[in-house]
Design an enzyme around this catalytic site. Structure first.
Site, mmCIF file in Angstrom:
data_model
loop_
_atom_site.group_PDB
_atom_site.id
_atom_site.type_symbol
_atom_site.label_atom_id
_atom_site.label_comp_id
_atom_site.label_asym_id
_atom_site.label_seq_id
_atom_site.Cartn_x
_atom_site.Cartn_y
_atom_site.Cartn_z
ATOM 1 N N SER A 1 2.723 -1.021 2.565
ATOM 2 C CA SER A 1 2.022 0.052 3.274
ATOM 3 C C SER A 1 0.530 -0.197 3.465
ATOM 4 C CB SER A 1 2.232 1.390 2.572
ATOM 5 O OG SER A 1 1.515 1.439 1.354
ATOM 6 N N LYS B 1 -3.337 3.726 -1.297
ATOM 7 C CA LYS B 1 -3.622 4.135 0.085
ATOM 8 C C LYS B 1 -5.128 4.154 0.298
ATOM 9 C CE LYS B 1 0.746 5.246 0.722
ATOM 10 N NZ LYS B 1 1.637 4.280 1.296
#
Length: 183
Positions: free
Chosen positions: A41, A79
């Site tokens: 991700s 993230k």
């Protein structure tokens, strides 16, 4: 039986090793610690199996890469912070707008360049469409993975509490060719 000199030497060595172990435990518990990235991700900034150093000290700011307790499973996610308390967020035609101002995202350049045709790398959205509010409330962050087309992030699970943040990614030490500070 050990001589007095040998016992003193042994005691000194054991005491030194003990002090080092306690110091490392304190350092790891309160300041910096190693971790491993799982998943794609954050690619290409951070890739699966990268070894990183996370800092537990300092303030978290917009665009920092953070590790936090996942809100939807018993795991940790890595993230990028896109929005902080008080921010409005909008994506329009692959451009990020924070509080109405256009922001460049150089960490996405490589992935955007690989896109074909007129496809958007990051689909259009407004914060209100995602969380039901226009601004990020106090105590929360809006996070997204750099690999926007393959990231489970605030667009899916909503805002994350600031107290779920474990720390900020500061350094990558593996693989060796990518050794150094992260973007």
């Amino acid at each position: 039986m050990l001589s007095l000199k040998a016992r003193r030497t042994l005691y000194t060595v054991l005491l030194s090793v003990g002090i080092v172990i306690v110091a490392l435990f304190i350092f790891r518990s309160f300041f910096y610690f190693p971790s491993t990235v799982y998943g794609e991700s954050m690619a290409p900034t951070l890739e699966d199996q990268n070894k990183i150093i996370i800092s537990r000290i300092g303030e978290i700011n917009r665009f920092d890469e953070i590790v936090f307790h996942a809100p939807d499973q018993d795991a940790s996610y890595v993230k990028r912070v896109i929005g902080v308390p008080g921010d409005t967020i909008e994506y329009k035609n692959d451009v990020l707008y924070v509080n109405g101002k256009k922001h460049k995202e150089p960490y996405l350049k490589e992935m955007k360049a690989a896109m074909q045709g007129d496809a958007l790398f990051t689909n259009n959205f407004k914060l209100r469409d995602v969380i039901g509010e226009n601004t990020i409330p106090d105590g929360y962050l809006f996070v997204m993975g750099d690999n926007r087309r393959n990231s489970k992030d605030s667009r899916m699970f909503g805002l994350i509490p600031q107290d779920s943040v474990i720390g900020e990614v500061k350094f990558r030490y593996y693989p060796i060719p990518q050794f150094g500070l992260t973007n």
